[in-house]
Design a protein around this motif. Structure first.
Motif, PDB file in Angstrom:
ATOM      1  N   LYS A  95       0.867  -1.159  -0.061  1.00  0.00           N
ATOM      2  CA  LYS A  95       0.295   0.106  -0.134  1.00  0.00           C
ATOM      3  C   LYS A  95       0.999   1.228  -0.030  1.00  0.00           C
ATOM      4  N   THR A  97       0.740   3.740   2.225  1.00  0.00           N
ATOM      5  CA  THR A  97       0.927   3.951   3.323  1.00  0.00           C
ATOM      6  C   THR A  97       2.382   3.442   3.711  1.00  0.00           C
ATOM      7  N   LEU A 100       4.594   6.039   2.996  1.00  0.00           N
ATOM      8  CA  LEU A 100       4.565   7.110   3.716  1.00  0.00           C
ATOM      9  C   LEU A 100       5.200   6.753   4.868  1.00  0.00           C
ATOM     10  N   TYR A 101       5.025   5.620   5.817  1.00  0.00           N
ATOM     11  CA  TYR A 101       5.763   5.328   6.938  1.00  0.00           C
ATOM     12  C   TYR A 101       7.252   5.225   6.720  1.00  0.00           C
ATOM     13  N   TYR A 328      -4.087  15.538   2.345  1.00  0.00           N
ATOM     14  CA  TYR A 328      -4.495  14.371   2.829  1.00  0.00           C
ATOM     15  C   TYR A 328      -5.775  14.157   1.917  1.00  0.00           C
ATOM     16  N   ARG A 332      -5.625  11.112  -0.808  1.00  0.00           N
ATOM     17  CA  ARG A 332      -6.646  10.229  -0.593  1.00  0.00           C
ATOM     18  C   ARG A 332      -7.347   9.868  -1.978  1.00  0.00           C
ATOM     19  N   ARG A 336      -4.343   6.940  -2.821  1.00  0.00           N
ATOM     20  CA  ARG A 336      -4.921   5.937  -2.105  1.00  0.00           C
ATOM     21  C   ARG A 336      -6.149   5.257  -2.795  1.00  0.00           C
TER      22      ARG A 336
END
Length: 339
Positions: A95, A97, A100-101, A328, A332, A336
């Motif tokens: 993903k 994310t 992002l992390y 965000y 998204r 996302r």
């Protein structure tokens, strides 16, 4: 997953340094040109110029690192997109994310470093730089030339017979006149000492005469110190908190504090924007990456400086959380929802 994280960070690191070094060099040249203007007022040798450069180094790093991080994060992801490596990553079920992390940790560390830079290092180096310039100005105000009349050392008239390369002087004569007394001092050698901004004249092997209406006094001396004649007002410094709470130039410090806090948080605040710009379908977005990078930085910096007059300290949460919310939503919808 660990190898993928290392690969993303290595790609990011290569771009980070390739962007940082030119930006840092350009900023250094600009500040060095600014420092060169001091030579019109004070005399600086190469070592003293280097010391002044070290004093402004935290400021250079503070303004170049956030921009470098944001641009490098977006372009490194865009490079992975253009090489179709990002397609493979998402095809494996990873993903956005995860990316992002992966970038969150260096972004958070950089933000902490920037906060330490402006809150702790900047006050210290600013005071050092200011006091150093004042120190040199006090010496420039006492620029002696041999065989010239008209020199003053505080209330003393001064004549220099010889000037040596080690900044000492020979055949020195000083004269001081008061209402009821006149003092004349002659010395074979004189040195100018600057102790924490206080200029002192050290005389060696001489004699002095004091004349009044009633008597004439003569004395011989091996060493004489004329103290506390010319003093430089050095800026006091105790701690960073005292610097920021000092009422002197309070409005400028408040504006600087708000701006610097938001710029320090920019690496973290810009992550959603970096992913939205960098993760792209190359055929549709190739020509707009740099435009979006410029527009993102422009909007963030404009909000940082434009809302301070109306919101004051509330500018910090207003800009930071508004920027996170807007980016965000974009992240998204563009990233996302697709991946």
């Amino acid at each position: 997953m660990h190898k993928l994280r290392r690969y993303i960070l290595s790609t990011f690191g290569l771009l980070f340094f390739s962007i940082f070094l030119p930006l840092f060099s350009i900023a250094s040249v600009i500040f060095l040109i600014k420092l060169a203007s001091y030579t019109a007022v004070i005399q600086l040798n190469l070592w003293e110029m280097f010391k002044l450069y070290l004093f402004i180094l935290p400021e250079i790093l503070f303004y170049t690192l956030p921009i470098t991080f944001f641009v490098a994060a977006a372009l490194s992801l865009f490079r992975l997109s253009t090489d179709n490596e990002m397609v493979v990553v998402f095809a494996l079920g990873i993903k956005p994310t995860f990316i992002l992390y992966t970038l969150m940790k260096p972004a958070a560390l950089l933000s902490l470093l920037l906060i330490f830079d402006f809150f702790v290092l900047f006050p210290h180096t600013t005071v050092l730089s200011t006091n150093f310039v004042r120190y040199k100005q006090s010496e420039a105000n006492f620029n002696l030339q041999a065989s010239e009349f008209g020199h003053n050392f505080g209330d003393w008239l001064l004549y220099i017979g010889k000037a040596h390369k080690d900044r000492s002087y020979g055949d020195v004569v000083l004269f001081h006149k008061e209402e009821k007394e006149e003092i004349l001092i002659q010395a074979e050698k004189a040195e100018v000492l600057n102790n924490k901004g206080v200029l002192r004249l050290k005389l060696t092997n001489g004699q002095g005469y004091s004349y009044t209406d009633e008597k004439l006094t003569q004395m011989q001396f091996e060493a004489m110190m004329i103290n506390n004649v010319m003093q430089t007002e050095l800026r006091p410094y105790n701690s960073p908190i005292d610097f920021w709470l000092d009422p002197e130039r309070r409005k400028n410090k408040i504006r600087m504090f708000i701006t610097d806090i938001l710029l320090s948080l920019f690496p973290v605040a810009g992550l959603f924007a970096a992913l939205s710009i960098g993760i792209a379908h190359v055929r549709h977005q190739k020509g707009f990456v740099y435009l979006w990078l410029f527009a993102s930085m422009l909007f963030y910096y404009s909000g940082t400086t434009g809302l301070q007059k109306a919101l004051g300290f509330y500018t910090i949460p207003a800009v930071f959380f508004s920027w996170l919310f807007v980016t965000y939503i974009i992240y998204r919808r563009r990233i996302r929802a697709r991946f």
